[in-house]
Enzyme design. Sequence first.
Site, PDB file in Angstrom:
ATOM      1  CB  CYS A 234      -0.964   0.001   1.158  1.00 36.24           C
ATOM      2  SG  CYS A 234      -0.152  -0.154   2.748  1.00 36.24           S
TER       3      CYS A 234
ATOM      4  CG  HIS B 291      -4.511   0.732   3.818  1.00 44.30           C
ATOM      5  ND1 HIS B 291      -3.869  -0.069   2.908  1.00 44.30           N
ATOM      6  CD2 HIS B 291      -5.498   1.375   3.128  1.00 44.30           C
ATOM      7  CE1 HIS B 291      -4.417   0.091   1.724  1.00 44.30           C
ATOM      8  NE2 HIS B 291      -5.416   0.965   1.829  1.00 44.30           N
TER       9      HIS B 291
ATOM     10  CG  ASP C 126      -7.072   2.475  -0.720  1.00 46.14           C
ATOM     11  OD1 ASP C 126      -5.897   2.416  -1.141  1.00 46.14           O
ATOM     12  OD2 ASP C 126      -7.504   1.759   0.197  1.00 46.14           O
TER      13      ASP C 126
END
Lengths: 322, 672
Positions: free
Chosen positions: B428, B472, B488
């Site tokens: 991520c 994250h 995202d």
Amino acid sequence: MARPALRKPERSAATVLTMRRVYVLPSRAGVAYTALLVLMLIGAINYTLGLGFALTFFAGSCAVVDMVLTVRNLAGLRLATGRAQPVYAGEEAQFELHLHNDGKADRCALRVGFHPPGTPWRTQPPHVVDVTAGASTAVVLSVPAVRRGWLAAPPVRLTTRFPLGLFGAWSNWQPDLRVLVYPFPERDAPPLPSRGDASAEGHGAVGLDNFAGIRSYQPGDPMRHLAWRQIARLHPQDGGQLVTKHFDGGAVAELLLDFAELPPRLDLEARLARMTRWVLEAEARALPYAFRLGHHHYPAALGDAHRAACLRALALYGDEVS
Amino acid sequence: MLGSMMRQPVLTRDKADTLLLVVAALLVIAPHFAHLPLWTSATVCVTLFWRALLTLRGRRLPPVWLLLPIALLAMAGVWYSYRTLLGRDPGVAMLALLLAFKLLEMHARRDLFVVLFLSFFLLLTNFFYSQTMLTAFGMAITLVVLLTAQLTFQYTGAVPPLTRRVRMAGKIALLATPLAALLFIGFPRIQGPLWGLPGDARSARTGISDTMAPGSMTNLALSEEVAFRVRFLDPAPAQNRLYWRGVVLSNYDGRTWSRIGGTPFRTPDQTRDGLTMRLGGQAIRHEVTMEPSERRYLFTLELTRPDLALAGQRVATSDELETYTLRPLQQRVRYRATAHSEYTLQADLDPALTGKWLQLPPGFNPLTLELGARLRAAAAADRGGTLEIVHAVLQALRARRFEYTLEPALLGRDSVDEFLFRTRQGFCEHFAGSFVFLMRAAGVPARVVTGYQGGEFNPVDGYVTVRQSDAHAWAEVWIAGQGWRRIDPTAAVAPERVNGSLARALPQQAPFGFSGLIALQNDKDSWLSRLRFQFNAMNNAWNQWVLDYNPERQQTFLAELWDKVGTWRTPAAAALLGVLAWGWWRLRQARRADPVQAAYGRLCRQLADFGIVPVPGEGPHSLASRVRALPLPEERKAAYAEFLELYSALRYRALDDDERTRSAARLASLLR
């Protein structure tokens, strides 16, 4: 109003230590334990230890449980007086006490001792006993017998620190028990007085004419008077004992122990001491003796009962009312 | 040694007692071996072994002139190991050594208590290091052993066998438990610390930090440590909407993303000029219980109004909508927050002020810069807005077959270029960082937001557990008129990451070579999962109620309790219980009373009907003569006479037990 157990305990031959009569205070270890708990609490607060709180509270609760158990170790105990044998002044008077445990739990590590008023507890090491559930235990406590006459048992104190030792519980009891203290037998007393015309023969030959039965052996009895046939019948373990043939009558005049005959210049206690020694000596030699003291007039006789009566009269001379 | 033990199979009381104490001491110190210096553990073990040996052989304890230098040497050793004698760890080391040496210097009963009290305190210090349920269980056992030792030394006569003593100690412990629980719940709690904690009171922990370099998230992803737990007071949002906002990173130096330095912390009452927000949609109230992180960030569901309150802590909010405490979080904290499913953030921000979110370090990633410029030009040509650019990039990410992995290829100096155009493997942090870089290159104000995403819902207690592995990073872009929007990029590449757990998103290797186990691990209904959920729920309850029972929690709990029981019913129930207990007690007393005396009492009540009442001191014989004179049927009179005869025998004659029970039974039957 004083609380019941802080008052002077009442005299009783038997008693039950009720909850209200048992007192409890932290022991020195208990005080230290409290300090430890405070320390632990501070640690738990400062470091915000959840389990630290749990441990501290748990340890504290264990102390509370210990306190209850310590009180319960004494409370409900039933006390009763036992026997108390007469003693001579200067000896230790022995008092027998019975501790009955009617409960279902064992009572461990009980300390029992006399606690005369005005003296610090622990002047003499107390007896330590366990009383198992449903059982009873006898304790013999002793006190020096100083004066002749009646000696009452001092107050008894029972203490315990069982199970964890953080608390000390105690209770007092005044047992209704006394012993008779005979006067101290004089040392190196003059020989037994004798009266009558057969004194030339001395007392060694007293009463050898007629066999008058047997009686229990007393130190000083000649060996040849032992009644071997009777002795042989019973083993000492089965209750047999040494017995001596006893003769009476004869040439020797009756032995009379008369208090009034003693030289009046002697101290009263010294005279009583001499009388005591004479009684013991006459018994030891199996010489029947008559006894005269104040209004007590006992005809010549021998044996435990006679001796006890004479000694009792000597012990109580001067305070007959009791 | 074995030979000498064989020769005396039964230990004398003193020896057995001392060995018990040595065992108790060993139990107390053993958990500390994990963090004591090796030499300390060794010294303690040798000392305890020495003590046991001396006891078994019946030797005398070493003299003070021998012990004192050894103890001083040990203290010197502690100083040498820690360079101080103060503080938690050296303190524990010294206590452990002290306890071991004290066992060699025991002469009086007082010393025994010193040993026991030292043990109690060492038991407490163990909680500095671990407060799990397992620790608590171990401590409980140790405590019973300690109580047994303490108890053993109080016996003066015959000592019962060990099992009975342990049972007695267990009984004391059991009796103590209700009171301890009551104290635990009700004892007024004070918010610690009372004084400043020593520097070593807490050890560093893993967690989201205020920088993000390649690898920082990957490290977290491997940690199963719990970051925080959440209880939703309103219906929980879907898994893919669980974004836990933490730190906002706006600065980039070519390798590391970091916070904008010097952003002032603001307390809610201070004016916040740039931070305007409109919240809408569904309100989602949630309660977060955060594990101590040694950092200052508080995580809340996106997006939460910055009005958190925390007992004993000042809470502040930065301009980037990060929530902080002023002191590092050294303890578990609990706070409630209300999130909103729809929001606009700083929609009316002056575009001229967005410059700090467009900055890029010069001389890095030329390919990406070029791509950004092209995107910007294309958007301008199409007259499309910022949103077009974002969508185009997300589209491209989806199309280019990027790989979501915990083990990406190493990246060089131009890491974004290499990632976007060559390796295409990343976690991520790579996706978020590269995306923000590309957005900035395309002229779109953007920043990295780190926090956690998702969490595991536990059906047993309804808590959502968020672990470090849920860490994250995602992006926020600012669109004129719409404000900051969450984008995202990871979700574009690996949608399963945000829809499910990390474990499912990553390609997996079969544990132990059994591919079936993966299914077992990830299937929510498998027995393994259920077991894990049970355990987690238990652990959570343990944390919530035992470890984290703070003044606040105590207050709420007691208030709730009062709400529930503070009605007229409680005193009524208590009174009823009291009456029942009293009745039961009386019944027990009556049953316990002498049955013979009880039967005599019944007889007296019967005779009272005929006007016969025993005068004080009247014996059964005189009573019998009075009964004989009564105008009663003969068999009745005979029964009374027999009763009194038996009673007199039972009371005044010595009977054996057999006779006694028979007579007592007959006695009872006569009165019918």
